[in-house]
Motif scaffolding. Structure first.
Motif, PDB file in Angstrom:
ATOM      1  N   ASN A 180       9.462  21.394  15.983  1.00 27.05           N
ATOM      2  CA  ASN A 180       8.854  20.500  16.970  1.00 27.05           C
ATOM      3  C   ASN A 180       7.744  21.279  17.677  1.00 27.05           C
ATOM      4  O   ASN A 180       8.011  22.253  18.380  1.00 27.05           O
ATOM      5  CB  ASN A 180       9.922  20.050  17.977  1.00 27.05           C
ATOM      6  N   ARG A 182       5.849  20.566  20.141  1.00 27.23           N
ATOM      7  CA  ARG A 182       5.508  20.098  21.489  1.00 27.23           C
ATOM      8  C   ARG A 182       5.061  21.259  22.388  1.00 27.23           C
ATOM      9  O   ARG A 182       4.090  21.121  23.151  1.00 27.23           O
ATOM     10  CB  ARG A 182       6.713  19.394  22.121  1.00 27.23           C
ATOM     11  N   SER A 183       5.764  22.406  22.295  1.00 22.37           N
ATOM     12  CA  SER A 183       5.398  23.542  23.142  1.00 22.37           C
ATOM     13  C   SER A 183       4.005  24.056  22.805  1.00 22.37           C
ATOM     14  O   SER A 183       3.304  24.578  23.677  1.00 22.37           O
ATOM     15  CB  SER A 183       6.426  24.671  22.996  1.00 22.37           C
ATOM     16  N   ASN A 353      19.551  25.703  23.957  1.00 24.90           N
ATOM     17  CA  ASN A 353      19.003  24.346  24.011  1.00 24.90           C
ATOM     18  C   ASN A 353      17.491  24.350  23.818  1.00 24.90           C
ATOM     19  O   ASN A 353      16.931  23.434  23.199  1.00 24.90           O
ATOM     20  CB  ASN A 353      19.352  23.684  25.351  1.00 24.90           C
ATOM     21  N   ALA A 354      16.827  25.392  24.336  1.00 21.39           N
ATOM     22  CA  ALA A 354      15.370  25.477  24.182  1.00 21.39           C
ATOM     23  C   ALA A 354      14.994  25.662  22.714  1.00 21.39           C
ATOM     24  O   ALA A 354      14.013  25.077  22.237  1.00 21.39           O
ATOM     25  CB  ALA A 354      14.832  26.636  25.020  1.00 21.39           C
ATOM     26  N   GLU A 356      16.879  24.767  20.110  1.00 23.38           N
ATOM     27  CA  GLU A 356      17.240  23.528  19.411  1.00 23.38           C
ATOM     28  C   GLU A 356      16.228  22.421  19.685  1.00 23.38           C
ATOM     29  O   GLU A 356      16.005  21.546  18.837  1.00 23.38           O
ATOM     30  CB  GLU A 356      18.649  23.099  19.817  1.00 23.38           C
ATOM     31  N   ALA A 357      15.585  22.477  20.852  1.00 22.45           N
ATOM     32  CA  ALA A 357      14.577  21.472  21.186  1.00 22.45           C
ATOM     33  C   ALA A 357      13.339  21.568  20.302  1.00 22.45           C
ATOM     34  O   ALA A 357      12.591  20.588  20.165  1.00 22.45           O
ATOM     35  CB  ALA A 357      14.174  21.596  22.656  1.00 22.45           C
ATOM     36  N   ILE A 358      13.114  22.756  19.699  1.00 21.85           N
ATOM     37  CA  ILE A 358      11.984  22.883  18.767  1.00 21.85           C
ATOM     38  C   ILE A 358      12.479  22.822  17.315  1.00 21.85           C
ATOM     39  O   ILE A 358      11.828  23.317  16.407  1.00 21.85           O
ATOM     40  CB  ILE A 358      11.171  24.171  19.017  1.00 21.85           C
ATOM     41  N   ASN A 359      13.669  22.219  17.152  1.00 19.09           N
ATOM     42  CA  ASN A 359      14.278  21.995  15.831  1.00 19.09           C
ATOM     43  C   ASN A 359      14.806  23.275  15.181  1.00 19.09           C
ATOM     44  O   ASN A 359      14.915  23.353  13.952  1.00 19.09           O
ATOM     45  CB  ASN A 359      13.323  21.279  14.871  1.00 19.09           C
TER      46      ASN A 359
END
Length: 373
Positions: A180, A182-183, A353-354, A356-359
């Motif tokens: 992901n 997004r960042s 979690n951070a 995992e948030a970028i897959n």
């Protein structure tokens, strides 16, 4: 079968070389560099020995052939910092025979008890600041740089020797083709927000590396101080590690966040040298190993993100997201296909979690064990 306590340099070569023979048929095994292991295990060569003790043991079978090894480690700085009486075991390698494993653990535990330890924790080489943990899942691929590897049967050997789980450590894979981004897309916005607080992110300055490394040590010892098993690195230990890392450090993958002249966070990624080291026979640089490393460096396509930390007063400001975004963007620009983020405590939910948030997905698990002795 007998267990021998090593004295000085005698049999040190056998201790270092035993894994090469044990894993000779395993295509995922990566040999440690002989010269690095020798220096690490030699008092006067590695600063750990300035404040703590290590006793090496080798197990021999009836044919006088090495069939196992272990190190008993008394980390005085760890015990002083944590007000504990812990002992550690590390450098554990063994044939698949419970009797051999039990004899090795018995020898290490007796030595630790004689030093005043009441608990044995491991595997660690020499502390959680270095290589640690037993691989318990993810045996289908080689380890990345500075991460452990072992046979699956080690888990049973350690369990049957009376050790129980202390904590699991996680390794996350982040392939850039599916992450992901997004960042990365929000980098300009996030950096502009940080700049309003006079926080900027830049590459490490190799030309002023000694001064930069001193500031990195301050952040490291402050940002990780609440982690399980943490012990602050001495100035000598950090300088020793930084000197080694400088040889392979790419400033594109070592970024610092600073406010004014103060470092408040950093991320360190290393090209996965194991892609090259696995081809260096028995960890010897000579006569041809050095050429394999030099010619293989440009072909490395994977990164290990081994540290990303921000001191407590500056967390949740977006610094972590910026560091992730920038190291990903820089990696892609340098033909890196992805990264392993390792290791992470299983209960470090903020960082997990951070990722995992970028897959990012968990690709390997490691375990630390403990036993009352």
């Amino acid at each position: 079968m007998r267990v021998l306590a090593l004295e000085g340099q005698k049999n040190l070569g056998s201790f270092i070389d035993f894994p090469h023979d044990l894993y000779r048929e395993d295509s995922n095994y990566v040999p440690e560099l002989y010269i690095a292991q020798r220096d690490m295990l030699t008092p006067g060569k590695h600063p750990f020995h300035d404040h703590s003790k290590v006793q090496l043991f080798l197990a021999y079978d009836d044919n006088n052939k090495v069939c196992g090894r272990i190190a008993a480690i008394l980390n005085n700085n760890h015990n002083a910092y944590n007000q504990a009486t812990d002992g550690f075991f590390g450098f554990f390698d063994c044939v698949n025979e419970q009797g051999v494993a039990n004899s090795l653990f018995a020898a290490a535990e007796k030595w630790l008890k004689d030093q005043g330890a009441t608990t044995a924790i491991g595997p660690v080489n020499f502390s959680t600041n270095e290589t640690c943990g037993l691989l318990i899942s993810g045996f289908d691929s080689p380890p990345v740089v500075m991460m452990p590897y072992n046979f699956p049967y080690y888990l049973d050997l350690i369990d049957r020797a009376g050790y129980r789980k202390k904590v699991d450590l996680l390794a996350y894979d982040v392939p850039y083709a599916t992450h992901n981004d997004r960042s990365v897309r929000l980098l300009d916005t996030l950096q502009a927000r940080l700049q309003r607080s006079n926080i900027t992110i830049r590459k490490i300055n190799i030309k002023d590396f000694k001064k930069e490394a001193a500031k990195l040590r301050e952040v490291y010892n402050a940002a990780w101080d609440q982690n399980l098993g943490f012990v602050p690195m001495t100035e000598q230990e950090f300088d020793h590690m930084a000197k080694d890392l400088k040889l392979v450090l790419n400033p594109e993958f070592c970024l610092v966040a600073e406010q004014g002249d103060r470092f408040v966070g950093f991320v360190l990624g290393l090209p996965d040298l194991n892609q090259v080291l696995r081809k260096v026979k028995r960890g010897r640089l000579l006569p041809f190993g050095i050429f394999k490393i030099l010619f293989g460096l440009k072909k490395i396509d994977w990164l290990r993100v081994l540290t990303l930390g921000v001191i407590s007063d500056y967390r949740k400001l977006g610094i972590e997201a910026c560091l992730y975004g920038l190291i990903i963007r820089n990696s892609v620009a340098n033909n890196i296909k992805g990264a392993e983020c390792s290791w992470m405590l299983e209960d470090n939910y903020l960082m997990n979690n951070a990722i995992e948030a970028i897959n990012g997905t968990v690709s390997k698990k490691f375990r630390l064990f403990e036993k009352t002795i």
